[in-house]
Design a protein around this motif. Sequence first.
Motif, PDB file in Angstrom:
ATOM      1  N   UNK A 143      39.508  72.657  47.512  1.00 60.86           N
ATOM      2  CA  UNK A 143      40.156  73.972  47.566  1.00 60.86           C
ATOM      3  C   UNK A 143      39.330  74.960  48.364  1.00 60.86           C
ATOM      4  N   UNK A 144      38.096  74.560  48.724  1.00 59.13           N
ATOM      5  CA  UNK A 144      37.190  75.497  49.390  1.00 59.13           C
ATOM      6  C   UNK A 144      37.068  75.173  50.876  1.00 59.13           C
ATOM      7  N   UNK A 145      37.646  76.025  51.703  1.00 62.62           N
ATOM      8  CA  UNK A 145      37.491  75.882  53.151  1.00 62.62           C
ATOM      9  C   UNK A 145      36.906  77.198  53.655  1.00 62.62           C
ATOM     10  N   UNK A 146      35.620  77.154  53.997  1.00 63.42           N
ATOM     11  CA  UNK A 146      34.896  78.373  54.380  1.00 63.42           C
ATOM     12  C   UNK A 146      35.230  78.789  55.807  1.00 63.42           C
ATOM     13  N   UNK A 147      34.892  80.029  56.134  1.00 60.63           N
ATOM     14  CA  UNK A 147      35.139  80.539  57.481  1.00 60.63           C
ATOM     15  C   UNK A 147      33.830  80.519  58.281  1.00 60.63           C
TER      16      UNK A 147
ATOM     17  N   UNK B 221      45.729  73.265  54.826  1.00 59.95           N
ATOM     18  CA  UNK B 221      45.897  71.960  55.493  1.00 59.95           C
ATOM     19  C   UNK B 221      44.565  71.204  55.542  1.00 59.95           C
ATOM     20  N   UNK B 222      43.492  71.906  55.914  1.00 60.56           N
ATOM     21  CA  UNK B 222      42.176  71.266  55.954  1.00 60.56           C
ATOM     22  C   UNK B 222      41.728  70.859  54.553  1.00 60.56           C
TER      23      UNK B 222
ATOM     24  N   UNK C 127      45.916  81.718  58.867  1.00 61.32           N
ATOM     25  CA  UNK C 127      44.553  81.323  58.505  1.00 61.32           C
ATOM     26  C   UNK C 127      44.570  80.597  57.168  1.00 61.32           C
ATOM     27  N   UNK C 128      45.267  81.190  56.178  1.00 64.06           N
ATOM     28  CA  UNK C 128      45.346  80.561  54.856  1.00 64.06           C
ATOM     29  C   UNK C 128      46.077  79.220  54.944  1.00 64.06           C
TER      30      UNK C 128
ATOM     31  N   UNK D 265      46.016  83.311  66.629  1.00 66.05           N
ATOM     32  CA  UNK D 265      45.403  82.012  66.900  1.00 66.05           C
ATOM     33  C   UNK D 265      44.691  81.490  65.670  1.00 66.05           C
ATOM     34  N   UNK D 266      44.771  80.187  65.490  1.00 68.77           N
ATOM     35  CA  UNK D 266      43.903  79.522  64.506  1.00 68.77           C
ATOM     36  C   UNK D 266      43.246  78.327  65.200  1.00 68.77           C
TER      37      UNK D 266
END
Length: 472
Positions: free
Chosen positions: A396-400, A388-389, A382-383, A420-421
Amino acid sequence: MTSERQAVADGFDAWVTTLSQWVAIPSVSADPDRLPEVGASAEFLAQALRRTGFPQVEVLDSGPYQPAVYAHWPSGDANAVRVVVYGHHDVQPADGEDRWTHPPFEPMVIDEVLYGRGASDDKGNIGLHLLGLTAHLAATGRSAPAVDLTLLVEGEEESGSPHIADLLADLDGRLDADLIVVSDTGIFDAQTPSLCVGMRGMVSGELHVHGPEVDLHSGIFGGAVPNPITELARLLAGMHDEHGHITIPGFYQGVIEPTEADRTTTAALPFDETAWLAGPAHSRATWGEAGYSTLERIGIRPTAEINGIYGGYTGPGGKTIIPTDAYAKLSFRLVGRQDPAAIRAAITGYFADQVRAGLMAELTWEGDGVSPLFTDPQHPATAATQRALGGAFDTDTVLLTREGGSGPEADLVAAIGAPMVFLGVMTDDDQVHAPNERAPLALLRKGCEAVALLWRELAELGRTGLGASRGN
Ligand SMILES: [Zn+2]
């Protein structure tokens, strides 16, 4: 500029041309007349994968399923992470032709946006893996990917993946993986890259209410015998109470209530409800289960929806009858640990119990349905996907997030036995499943880059860093 970004930029125009040619193939799996086009779409993808360099590419077309594509490219590195990428090459029907400003299967780029059925869902998202891989190889100077790469692209996801079990069985032993990467979802919005950590499950079918054996004169018989359309309307309206709760006994079995942390994560998303209503939702009001926000209603709550309704006389003028039959197409989105089989039984039982005496209510289910899926936000993959995104979107901020849609993801996890991702760049503005489906080129470009960066991230982690057991 990262070397991945440069490599994507170098190949982008040619890639858009390839994607457009693919989108031009009307691979509508729901339409039996389009079966040859589903085959042509699979062949097109297979050729594109061969040109990308995949040494093993196969179109699987001998099963009960519509043609699927399998491709494999071993890394050659000892500790390489084994990845299975999943997506689909079939598309939703393009009905409502009059509402398409651009014909659905004549893709074109207008103001840096690619229009066409499948531009986003899911040819656009699967296409990311063509240029993404090329960019990965160019940026790393490798002749084979740094991960052991397998692609599985099915041809009937938009029809509910009715034969995914047969497809997976036919590939038994060829889908061993440490990680499944699903490319059939999106990001929160064009400015907010995010990572999907859950999808809803679904069961769907058709409810048939049968009344008199022949159409009856509504003057001679009206008011004295039950009307199946009135009864259908009553049954359907009864599925929700005034608080938006679903009334079907047993329906909430397995639904998991959100934790405070879940609610905080969801509330952290920059959701502008007014803009959402005016924009992608094209609606004048929100409606849903009391006690939950709009995003919670989409991400973590189940639904009972009526997708279509027909029966009786609908031609020009009037025809005063009590019709024999009434029908409704229904779909139910599932969450948490709701079990499709148990939910189907609960719904079938509900209509059988509720229908008025003298009428018959019968539900015909569309396949077995699919289970809900949620991934582990704490997993190292996940991290890695967030990095990558973030690299592709310069943040630096990729929310869930959680997606309201459904696919065979839970079946894949069960069959392959790997975490899975999700990596895709659809947004709510893409009009997926609607007329004028579109994909902004800027997002597709970032998606290709994210794929290339993910393979780099996973290579750095290795199987050990990913927590994959050796010799597994
Ligand atoms: Zn899709």
